[in-house]
Design a protein around this motif. Structure first.
Motif, PDB file in Angstrom:
ATOM      1  N   ILE A 297      -4.635   2.759  -3.852  1.00  0.00           N
ATOM      2  CA  ILE A 297      -4.768   2.358  -2.459  1.00  0.00           C
ATOM      3  C   ILE A 297      -4.673   3.562  -1.541  1.00  0.00           C
ATOM      4  O   ILE A 297      -3.766   4.378  -1.658  1.00  0.00           O
TER       5      ILE A 297
ATOM      6  N   PRO B 163      -4.044   5.727   1.821  1.00  0.00           N
ATOM      7  CA  PRO B 163      -3.108   5.594   2.938  1.00  0.00           C
ATOM      8  C   PRO B 163      -3.789   5.205   4.253  1.00  0.00           C
ATOM      9  O   PRO B 163      -3.143   4.642   5.132  1.00  0.00           O
TER      10      PRO B 163
ATOM     11  N   PHE C  28      -5.367  -3.956   4.465  1.00  0.00           N
ATOM     12  CA  PHE C  28      -5.848  -5.116   3.727  1.00  0.00           C
ATOM     13  C   PHE C  28      -5.391  -6.382   4.438  1.00  0.00           C
ATOM     14  O   PHE C  28      -4.247  -6.469   4.860  1.00  0.00           O
TER      15      PHE C  28
ATOM     16  N   ALA D 269       4.917  -2.251   7.939  1.00  0.00           N
ATOM     17  CA  ALA D 269       3.694  -1.489   7.700  1.00  0.00           C
ATOM     18  C   ALA D 269       3.716  -0.168   8.465  1.00  0.00           C
ATOM     19  O   ALA D 269       3.341   0.880   7.932  1.00  0.00           O
TER      20      ALA D 269
ATOM     21  N   ALA E 173       6.021   2.355   6.874  1.00  0.00           N
ATOM     22  CA  ALA E 173       5.472   2.920   5.639  1.00  0.00           C
ATOM     23  C   ALA E 173       4.354   3.909   5.954  1.00  0.00           C
ATOM     24  O   ALA E 173       4.199   4.929   5.284  1.00  0.00           O
TER      25      ALA E 173
END
Lengths: 282, 254
Positions: free
Chosen positions: A74, A76, A80, A100, A103
């Motif tokens: 995935i 950065p 999704f 989110a 992160a």
């Protein structure tokens, strides 16, 4: 070179009941900033294709590059959106988005992270529901939180798997408009790959529509260009000549593939012959 | 109003019938004290529940308190081991395959069997009792936590994946909250078992508490006090389970 390039992608799953070839020799290109929709029936392998392109699952064969780099997991700079919201029930709307943001931007101060998340929720009209938990929100509001979570990290690529599939028709329409606005709002264009089983939704949102032809193994039809001015509205699409043509073209491609006998999908000389396991396990 | 009356009346009727059965049994077995005799001989312990007259001659609440403290220590020790073990087994199928047979064999072992081993290991009765309580009560927590981790919906794992959460964040923000209700059910069952074990361990080690009291009164032929101890153990166990149930309900409401 296109922004997203997929060439010769194949994927099969082996279970105790045999090997099921879900995708074979699939190729796809998406230009930078484009919105493409992959349209097809349920169980046609759409979700598998998206998972491979997004780096959620590895492919058996073929190459995928995004922005010139091969996909190895995935990215950065990607986001999704799932059909079933995928919000964490023990967090409020704000906390879900913050997760989110934290992160994606660990270097930001907590205050800035909080502000970024709040702004993302305000952009989808949820400024007053920041502290509500998912179960206190309607389906449409939950998917708005999911959209806010996706756009809060300012992704360059957005992957959406039937994002509005669980919503009623009216809610669906307002969310489609929200999504169109979010995609055109940002300072940098978001390249979007969306999966849908609604031809109307695809016409409303996309630059290109790629029909997925039911297999197994599934293959992709030729992309159909949707050259309609934006913003588009469902009412306008119902009458416009060009929308009618696109609709007819997508539907005829999809139904032609369905009418084709299943056996012809596994033409000889192109890898192992598909076992006819039709059900897609999700 | 009528419904509430019935709700109160029915359990009372059940209790009355049980007491009647007890009375009938006491008429048939001469050594078994009748309910009335039990009450008369136990009155001192109940009306002065917190008086300490001697090492084992104490008010019933005081005795129950000693037992509860012992259970609390053993139970906390048990879940302190069981919770991380449950998480590890939940995330790793390799570890599960490795340790599942051992777990299945250790689980049905009675506290009476663990206690002598504890005495050999620790030489003293108190740590041996804690050992027996911990070893017997940990299994429901291990198993429930493990099942809880496995039951985490794919959606939540997908969130962790697409947000590229670190291992620590995935654990604290997703695995832990998603598993908490299961783990707590494990705690409730574990506490129930810990309370079962306490009596056996106190009987064997002769430490002060309800179980120790029960055994000592049996040896001094004061049979009424055995019944007092039995009823106390039951009531305390019931109250513990209810309290844990309330806490659990609050947790699930979040």
């Amino acid at each position: 070179m296109a922004f997203i390039e997929v060439t010769g992608l194949s994927k099969s799953f082996t279970t105790s009941s045999g090997t099921r070839h879900v995708l074979r020799d699939v190729s796809l290109t998406v230009e930078h900033g484009q919105f493409i929709s992959i349209v097809g029936a349920m169980g046609s392998g759409k979700s598998t294709l998206l998972a491979l392109v997004a780096g959620l699952a590895p492919a058996d064969a073929g190459t995928i590059t995004i922005g010139g780099e091969p996909v190895r997991g995935i990215r950065p700079d990607s986001a999704f959106v799932f059909q079933n919201y995928s919000l964490l029930p023990w967090f409020t709307a704000l906390e879900n988005v913050r997760l989110a943001v934290e992160a994606a931007f660990p270097a930001l101060s907590r205050q800035d992270q909080r502000r970024t998340a709040t702004e993302a929720l305000e952009r989808v009209g949820l400024g007053t529901a920041l502290n509500r938990r998912p179960r206190q929100l309607s389906g449409g509001m939950r998917q708005r939180v999911a959209l806010a979570r996706a756009f809060a990290t300012r992704p360059r690529v957005l992957f959406m798997d039937e994002p509005f599939g669980a919503l009623d028709a009216l809610t669906r329409e307002t969310l489609q408009q929200d999504l169109a606005r979010l995609c055109s709002d940002g300072d940098q264009p978001v390249t979007t790959v969306m999966i849908t089983n609604s031809v109307e939704e695809a016409i409303l949102l996309s630059d290109h529509i790629v029909p997925i032809l039911a297999g197994p193994p599934a293959t992709l039809g030729a992309p159909i260009v949707v050259d309609l001015a934006r913003p588009r509205s469902a009412a306008q699409l119902a009458h416009e000549e060009q929308a009618t043509q696109v609709r007819a073209s997508v539907i005829s491609t999809l139904t032609a593939a369905l009418a084709r006998p299943k056996a012809s999908a596994g033409s000889p000389g192109r890898g192992p012959v598909a076992l006819a396991v039709v059900e897609e396990t999700r | 109003m009528k419904q509430r009356f019935v709700n109160l009346l029915l359990p009372l009727a059940g209790i009355a019938m049980a007491v009647a059965g007890w009375w009938a049994a006491s008429q048939a077995v001469p050594d078994l004290p009748s309910p009335l005799r039990t009450w008369e001989e136990s009155k001192l312990y109940i009306v002065e529940p917190l008086t300490k007259r001697g090492e084992t001659d104490q008010g019933i609440l005081l005795l129950a308190w000693y037992s509860l403290m012992r259970v609390a220590r053993g139970f906390l020790l048990g879940i302190a081991i069981a919770t991380p073990v449950g998480f590890l087994l939940g995330v790793s199928s390799t570890l599960t395959r490795m340790f599942d047979p051992i777990m299945q064999v250790l689980r049905p072992i009675s506290p009476l069997a663990w206690l002598p081993l504890g005495l050999i290991l620790f030489q003293k009765s108190e740590p041996a009792a804690l050992f027996a309580i911990a070893v017997c009560s940990m299994w429901p927590t291990v198993i429930n936590t493990m099942v809880g981790v496995r039951a985490i919906p794919q959606d939540y794992w997908n969130v962790a994946k697409v947000l590229r959460l670190s291992r620590t964040t995935t654990f604290t923000k997703i695995i832990l909250p998603a598993t908490l209700p299961y783990t707590f059910t494990g705690y409730r069952l574990s506490l129930g078992i810990a309370w079962l074990v306490i009596v056996a361990s106190e009987m064997l080690t002769g430490t002060p508490g309800v179980g120790g009291f029960l055994w000592q009164e049996y040896n001094s032929l004061v049979y009424a006090h055995i019944l007092l101890a039995i009823i106390t153990i039951g009531v305390v166990g019931f109250v513990l389970d209810r309290l844990m149930g309330l806490a659990e309900a609050r947790l699930r409401a979040v």
